[in-house]
Write a protein that holds these residues in place. Structure first.
Motif, mmCIF file in Angstrom:
data_model
loop_
_atom_site.group_PDB
_atom_site.id
_atom_site.type_symbol
_atom_site.label_atom_id
_atom_site.label_comp_id
_atom_site.label_asym_id
_atom_site.label_seq_id
_atom_site.Cartn_x
_atom_site.Cartn_y
_atom_site.Cartn_z
ATOM 1 N N TRP A 656 0.857 -1.187 0.000
ATOM 2 C CA TRP A 656 0.000 0.000 0.000
ATOM 3 C C TRP A 656 0.893 1.237 0.000
ATOM 4 C CZ3 TRP A 656 -4.012 1.341 4.413
ATOM 5 C CH2 TRP A 656 -4.751 2.483 4.008
ATOM 6 N N ALA A 657 0.773 2.058 -1.063
ATOM 7 C CA ALA A 657 1.473 3.355 -1.115
ATOM 8 C C ALA A 657 0.644 4.361 -0.337
ATOM 9 C CB ALA A 657 1.680 3.806 -2.561
ATOM 10 N N VAL A 658 0.858 4.384 0.965
ATOM 11 C CA VAL A 658 0.034 5.206 1.849
ATOM 12 C C VAL A 658 0.225 6.677 1.496
ATOM 13 C CG1 VAL A 658 -0.518 5.755 4.251
ATOM 14 C CG2 VAL A 658 0.293 3.474 3.643
ATOM 15 N N GLY A 659 -0.885 7.387 1.408
ATOM 16 C CA GLY A 659 -0.854 8.814 1.111
ATOM 17 C C GLY A 659 -1.197 9.126 -0.318
ATOM 18 N N LEU A 660 -0.990 8.211 -1.250
ATOM 19 C CA LEU A 660 -1.324 8.423 -2.651
ATOM 20 C C LEU A 660 -2.767 8.014 -2.914
ATOM 21 C CD1 LEU A 660 1.849 7.159 -4.562
ATOM 22 C CD2 LEU A 660 1.182 9.522 -4.094
ATOM 23 N N ALA A 661 -3.373 8.667 -3.907
ATOM 24 C CA ALA A 661 -4.727 8.296 -4.304
ATOM 25 C C ALA A 661 -4.711 6.888 -4.869
ATOM 26 C CB ALA A 661 -5.262 9.290 -5.326
ATOM 27 N N PRO A 662 -5.651 6.041 -4.456
ATOM 28 C CA PRO A 662 -5.652 4.645 -4.956
ATOM 29 C C PRO A 662 -5.755 4.559 -6.463
ATOM 30 C CG PRO A 662 -7.091 4.858 -3.047
ATOM 31 C CD PRO A 662 -6.686 6.261 -3.419
ATOM 32 N N PHE A 663 -6.354 5.550 -7.071
ATOM 33 C CA PHE A 663 -6.508 5.497 -8.524
ATOM 34 C C PHE A 663 -5.168 5.505 -9.245
ATOM 35 C CE2 PHE A 663 -6.784 8.097 -12.423
ATOM 36 C CZ PHE A 663 -7.486 7.205 -13.218
ATOM 37 N N LEU A 664 -4.155 6.110 -8.620
ATOM 38 C CA LEU A 664 -2.850 6.203 -9.257
ATOM 39 C C LEU A 664 -2.129 4.867 -9.309
ATOM 40 C CD1 LEU A 664 -1.548 9.563 -7.709
ATOM 41 C CD2 LEU A 664 -2.640 9.214 -9.926
ATOM 42 N N THR A 665 -2.434 3.964 -8.374
ATOM 43 C CA THR A 665 -1.683 2.710 -8.270
ATOM 44 C C THR A 665 -2.485 1.496 -8.710
ATOM 45 O OG1 THR A 665 -2.381 2.493 -5.968
ATOM 46 C CG2 THR A 665 -0.284 3.616 -6.406
ATOM 47 N N LEU A 897 7.331 4.977 8.146
ATOM 48 C CA LEU A 897 6.473 4.589 9.275
ATOM 49 C C LEU A 897 5.037 4.371 8.804
ATOM 50 C CD1 LEU A 897 5.848 4.252 12.341
ATOM 51 C CD2 LEU A 897 5.543 6.751 12.415
ATOM 52 N N CYS A 898 4.567 5.290 7.959
ATOM 53 C CA CYS A 898 3.185 5.173 7.477
ATOM 54 C C CYS A 898 3.020 3.934 6.582
ATOM 55 C CB CYS A 898 2.789 6.423 6.712
ATOM 56 S SG CYS A 898 2.803 7.939 7.716
ATOM 57 N N VAL A 899 3.999 3.646 5.741
ATOM 58 C CA VAL A 899 3.921 2.435 4.902
ATOM 59 C C VAL A 899 3.943 1.189 5.762
ATOM 60 C CG1 VAL A 899 5.130 1.126 3.113
ATOM 61 C CG2 VAL A 899 4.900 3.603 2.888
ATOM 62 N N MET A 900 4.766 1.206 6.818
ATOM 63 C CA MET A 900 4.810 0.033 7.722
ATOM 64 C C MET A 900 3.469 -0.152 8.428
ATOM 65 S SD MET A 900 7.158 -0.584 11.097
ATOM 66 C CE MET A 900 6.065 0.476 12.039
ATOM 67 N N ILE A 901 2.848 0.943 8.841
ATOM 68 C CA ILE A 901 1.525 0.838 9.473
ATOM 69 C C ILE A 901 0.509 0.301 8.472
ATOM 70 C CG2 ILE A 901 -0.341 2.224 10.477
ATOM 71 C CD1 ILE A 901 1.770 4.028 11.703
ATOM 72 N N ASN A 905 -1.668 -3.027 8.828
ATOM 73 C CA ASN A 905 -3.125 -2.984 8.693
ATOM 74 C C ASN A 905 -3.615 -3.974 7.648
ATOM 75 O OD1 ASN A 905 -5.712 -1.562 9.330
ATOM 76 N ND2 ASN A 905 -5.614 -1.073 7.143
ATOM 77 N N ASP A 906 -2.832 -4.184 6.549
ATOM 78 C CA ASP A 906 -3.213 -5.137 5.508
ATOM 79 C C ASP A 906 -2.840 -6.579 5.856
ATOM 80 O OD1 ASP A 906 -4.211 -3.094 4.007
ATOM 81 O OD2 ASP A 906 -2.478 -2.954 2.672
ATOM 82 N N GLY A 907 -2.051 -6.784 6.906
ATOM 83 C CA GLY A 907 -1.627 -8.125 7.268
ATOM 84 C C GLY A 907 -0.403 -8.591 6.530
ATOM 85 N N ARG A 908 0.238 -7.728 5.804
ATOM 86 C CA ARG A 908 1.464 -8.118 5.095
ATOM 87 C C ARG A 908 2.653 -8.203 6.033
ATOM 88 N NH1 ARG A 908 2.077 -7.858 -0.236
ATOM 89 N NH2 ARG A 908 4.241 -7.223 0.056
ATOM 90 N N LEU A 909 2.562 -7.610 7.198
ATOM 91 C CA LEU A 909 3.676 -7.578 8.145
ATOM 92 C C LEU A 909 3.163 -8.093 9.478
ATOM 93 C CD1 LEU A 909 6.653 -6.643 8.241
ATOM 94 C CD2 LEU A 909 5.830 -4.488 9.198
#
Length: 990
Positions: A656-665, A897-901, A905-909
């Motif tokens: 998850w690229a936290v902070g970016l609009a989901p449409f971009l990714t 930090l935000c990407v790790m969170i 949250n997604d269960g990848r970590l």
């Protein structure tokens, strides 16, 4: 005392050389006591003339043959001094003084004053006769008396031939020599470029001896005439060589060669009018000395001209320096010589000659200089805008000269190039700005009054007469009075005027008026054609009218130069102020204030509407990847269409690229592309424009019209574009949406209308884009930290690790505080404080309450300086690389930090994996923050003096309505206070 007189004294008294007593030497110059009886000067003069005639006749009959017969006599006493010198002593008054008084006809010296044994005090005839016979005479005296006597012998040299001439022959020869022409006594040597004596033995150089003069006196008298002739001939040779290189010359060099030729014609005429022109008159003892004195002024002029042309007597032809062909160097050299003669108080003729050379040589240059800033009448200005014109140099049209290379004028007046030394510093500084302002003003408003003056402005020219200088001082301009015009020819002015009127009536176009001369009758325009007589007369009139001293209002050449160029300086300043007034006109589309506000609103993200729409299009602070935060209807529909096919499948496989609009990714590739992104970004620009309605006031309505046009064209001039970044390895950070550099490929561009691009230059636009890229990073981190807050607030990410949960909460709070503080500092202090103060300065200049900006280029410099201060306040300058890396490194750690969170949250970590990563991130962030504060303190200590100046500005701000900027490095003090108000970070390791 002469040795001959000493020898005769010893023989007469029969004494040895040590026993003889010489008679007393009486005074040679005195005023006799006047007798107490009536005098008749006329009668005394007649008697004196009779006695002088008889004495001269007897003296000539006693020639050197008497000395020869006396020498053959075996008895030396027959050489009585009374027999040898009596008649020479009585011959004429050789030492009468030249004072003209009421008793000049009276004999002022008694005969006893000439009863002297000194040979040098006798007449020139006797002295020469004695010298011719001195060698054999003193040889006989030495044999009889066994005494040693000596006298100056005749010049004798086996390598030279002695030529003796009388004064009449000499004057006949000098009449040609002084003009630089060979004569029967002197011939021109083209190899050494000097005059050589002629008329002696074959293949031998000659020594010229004047009758009655020795070798030293003869060479001294001849030197002046030979120097004048030699230098005149050298100048003529120099001029002929210069004119053979016509294709290499510029108009300035050609004008100089023409002016020099006129000066040589004038000098040749003046030399031919001197005493040598009337050499057939009876020659007296004063003829040669009077002629020698007459040509003293001419020698001074010729010597100065030869020095100017580097053809002095001290140089041989092989030593001649290369004469400069550069107009600037040539004009500076002439001006330097003229200024030197002014300072030395040289003769008026000499100063006038150099003033004439400067006036004629610089005329084309000054006309080109005037054209470069449109200092001409309106008709000539229109022609000058389209193509270069040929101008007149005095009475000789420059059309007669070869065309100067077009590169000369371009190089001549390009920025940074040298100008002649007589150009005032104020004009040299204003000239580049005036030339640029002219081009911009022509593009912005071609009908401006500065470009179309109602009154004809003549070209700048040198003025020398007192009347012209006073007129220029009073009115600030000069008509045609300063021009050097030839004398009128045989046709009357009325005839020429009628001829011109007839030609103008023939329907000539303005560009073809110069060809009207070909329709005249042969000889009907003789008064306007060039000939040497007219130019000679013009120079002679120029010299006669030249003032002996400059008037008191301009007592030296420097002040006169400033006065001459003062109209051009004022005009250059008016060009710059006229262009600035257009950019400061709030009713104009080129109103720089509104354009700067537009740039600040979009490229610095100070417009709330634009920033909110851009944030909604590119960023997202939601804690759910499947929810779109913000965006328009089309954005949502597009997102919903693609969610079923891409969103669910990528949920479990991509980070998850936290902070970016989901449409971009959602496409799975980076950087994103497609028409949808372009449409969304274009919608952001269009929807954010605030087009205001018209007001009831007319002036306000005009202002609204200008602002409305700027806002409407902003949709076209503003646009997003893709930056071409390096992607050689494929692992560049901007190719990964997880990194803070993910949006560096995107930038906002602004097409600046011409001629406003002189203030908003491409260089300043690039600075705007650098700040815009940094602001995109900052907004990305802001969105990411808000998303992280929502994720940690909704879900417990460390349910079993209490210490990690506490550390995460603390780290999140510290990171959010850092980002919020940094954002407020950048928008309020770095951007708002500096840019708003600059806009206030522009407004004050428009209202006339400040004169800080004198032209558009000073505004451009201030604009660039403001952006430099913003970059410095954001630690983005190259000199701040160490602090900037720490500054941006802190933002990178917060995004990690935000990407790790997001991964938690997604269960990848897993929880235990995130715990150790969290410890490492917080330790790194704490270390960077502590180091950053220390580095900022060091930067502020280095800029302590700047801080003191800033405090002074802040103190002045309290007493003034003008807002002052916090500056660049000085603004960092605000950042330290905001980040570490209680110095916790600073004392972290202590």
């Amino acid at each position: 005392m002469s040795l001959f007189g000493d020898a005769w004294n010893q023989y007469e008294h029969g004494m040895d050389s040590g026993l003889g007593v010489l008679p007393h030497i009486t005074s040679q110059f005195f005023v006799p006591r006047m007798v107490d009886k009536p005098q008749d000067p006329i009668v005394l003069a007649i008697e004196r003339e009779k006695i002088t005639t008889l004495v001269k006749r007897d003296a000539h009959s006693f020639d050197s043959r008497n000395i020869t017969r006396a020498r053959d006599s075996p008895v030396l006493p027959s050489l009585s001094p009374e027999v040898l010198w009596a008649k020479s002593v009585a011959s004429g008054d050789q030492h009468s003084d030249q004072v003209v008084s009421w008793d000049v006809l009276r004999q002022s010296h008694p005969n006893r004053s000439y009863n002297t044994p000194f040979l040098t005090e006798q007449s020139s005839d006797v002295s020469a006769s004695a010298q011719y016979q001195s060698d054999s005479f003193f040889r006989d005296v030495n044999d009889i008396t066994n005494q040693t006597f000596s006298m100056q012998p005749l010049p004798f040299d086996l390598r030279a031939s002695v030529v003796r001439v009388n004064e009449l022959e000499l004057l006949e020869s000098l009449r040609m020599t002084v003009l630089g022409t060979s004569s029967f006594l002197h011939t021109w040597d083209p190899v050494s470029e000097t005059f050589l004596s002629f008329g002696g033995a074959e293949n031998l150089p000659n020594k010229l001896i004047i009758s009655g003069k020795d070798e030293t006196m003869s060479s001294s008298l001849l030197k002046r005439f030979l120097d004048i002739g030699t230098l005149m001939r050298r100048l003529e040779v120099f001029l002929s060589v210069l004119q053979t290189r016509r294709k290499e010359e510029s108009a300035t060099v050609h004008a100089f060669s023409h002016a020099l030729s006129v000066v040589l014609v004038y000098l040749r005429d003046q030399l031919s009018r001197g005493p040598l022109s009337n050499f057939c008159i009876p020659v007296s003892s004063k003829t040669l000395s009077g002629t020698w004195l007459y040509y003293g002024d001419s020698e001074e002029i010729v010597v100065s001209l030869a020095s100017l042309c580097q053809r002095g007597l001290g140089l041989s032809p092989s030593q001649y320096p290369r004469f400069t062909m550069k107009p600037v160097a040539l004009l500076s050299r002439i001006y330097k010589y003229l200024d030197t003669h002014f300072r030395k108080s040289s003769s008026r003729t000499l100063v006038a000659v150099f003033a004439y050379l400067l006036t004629m040589s610089s005329k084309n240059y000054l006309q080109t200089l005037c054209r470069s800033v449109a200092y001409t009448d309106s008709n000539s200005q229109r022609a000058a805008t389209n193509q270069p014109q040929r101008t007149a140099i005095g009475p000789l049209d420059i059309e007669d000269f070869d065309q100067a290379s077009p590169e000369d004028d371009e190089v001549l007046f390009s920025e940074g190039d040298k100008l002649p030394s007589f150009i005032p510093r104020e004009l040299a500084e204003a000239l580049p700005a005036a030339q640029k302002s002219l081009k911009l003003l022509t593009a912005a408003q071609p009908s401006h009054p500065v470009l179309n003056p109602p009154v004809r402005r003549p070209f700048i020219t040198w003025v020398w007469s007192t009347t012209d200088i006073q007129d220029l001082w009073r009115t600030g301009s000069l008509g045609e009075a300063g021009d050097i015009a030839p004398t009128i020819g045989p046709n009357s002015p009325s005839d020429l005027a009628s001829a011109d009127s007839n030609l103008h009536g023939c329907g000539y176009q303005s560009d073809l008026v110069g060809f009207r001369i070909f329709d005249l009758e042969p000889g009907s325009n003789g008064g306007n054609t060039f000939n040497e007589h007219s130019m000679h007369a013009a120079l002679e009139n120029f010299i006669l009218s030249f003032p002996p001293v400059l008037p008191s209002i301009t007592p030296n050449l420097s002040l006169l130069t400033n006065l001459v160029f003062s109209p051009l300086i004022s005009h250059a300043a008016s060009l710059s102020s006229a262009l600035l007034s257009i950019f400061l006109d709030e009713n104009s589309f080129l109103y720089v204030h509104d354009h700067l506000v537009l740039l600040r609103s979009h490229m610095l993200l100070t417009s709330p509407s634009f920033k909110s729409r851009l944030t909604a299009a590119l960023f997202s602070d939601t804690d759910d990847r499947e929810v779109v935060a913000g965006g328009g209807k089309s954005f949502t529909l597009s997102r919903q269409r693609s969610k079923s096919v891409a969103g669910v499948t990528q949920h479990g496989t991509s980070r998850w690229a936290v902070g970016l609009a989901p449409f971009l990714t959602e496409r799975g590739t980076w950087p994103p592309g497609g028409s949808d992104l372009s449409f969304f970004l274009r919608t952001v620009i269009v929807d954010s424009q605030d087009i205001r309605s018209f007001g009831p006031d007319d002036s306000q309505q005009e202002h609204e019209l200008g602002s409305r046009r700027i806002a409407e064209e902003a949709e076209v001039r503003l646009g997003f574009a893709i930056r071409d970044l390096a992607s050689d390895t494929g692992r560049e950070r901007w190719l990964n949406p997880l990194y803070i550099e993910a949006l560096d490929f995107l930038y906002l561009d602004y097409k600046v209308p011409h001629p406003l691009d002189v203030i908003i230059t491409p260089g300043t636009i690039s600075k705007y884009q650098r700040i815009f890229s940094f602001l995109l990073r900052l907004v990305r981190v802001e969105s990411a930290i808000r998303a992280a807050f929502r994720m940690t607030h909704r879900n417990v990410l460390f349910p079993t690790l209490n210490q990690s949960r506490k550390l995460l909460t603390h780290f999140r709070f510290v990171a959010h505080s850092f980002v919020a503080t940094l954002s407020a500092y950048i928008f309020d202090v770095a951007i708002g404080g500096n840019f708003d103060a600059f806009l206030a300065r522009v407004t004050a200049c428009r209202l006339g309450t400040s004169s800080e900006f004198t032209d558009v280029f000073s505004v451009a410099e201030a604009h660039s300086a403001v952006l430099n201060n913003i970059l410095s306040a954001c630690l983005m300058r190259s000199s701040q690389r160490a602090a900037g890396d720490l500054f941006r490194g802190g933002l990178e750690l917060i995004l990690e930090l935000c990407v790790m969170i997001g991964d938690l949250n997604d269960g990848r970590l897993q929880e235990y994996q995130a715990s150790s990563a969290l410890d490492v991130l917080f330790a790194a962030f704490r270390e960077k923050m502590s180091t950053l504060i220390k580095v900022l303190e060091v930067l502020l200590e280095k800029g302590l003096k700047s801080s003191q100046r800033q405090e002074l500005l802040l103190a002045l701000q309290e007493q003034s309505d003008v807002r002052h900027a916090p500056g660049g490095v000085e603004a960092l003090r605000h950042l330290i206070l905001r980040l570490d108000i209680n110095e916790w970070w600073k004392n972290l390791h202590s």
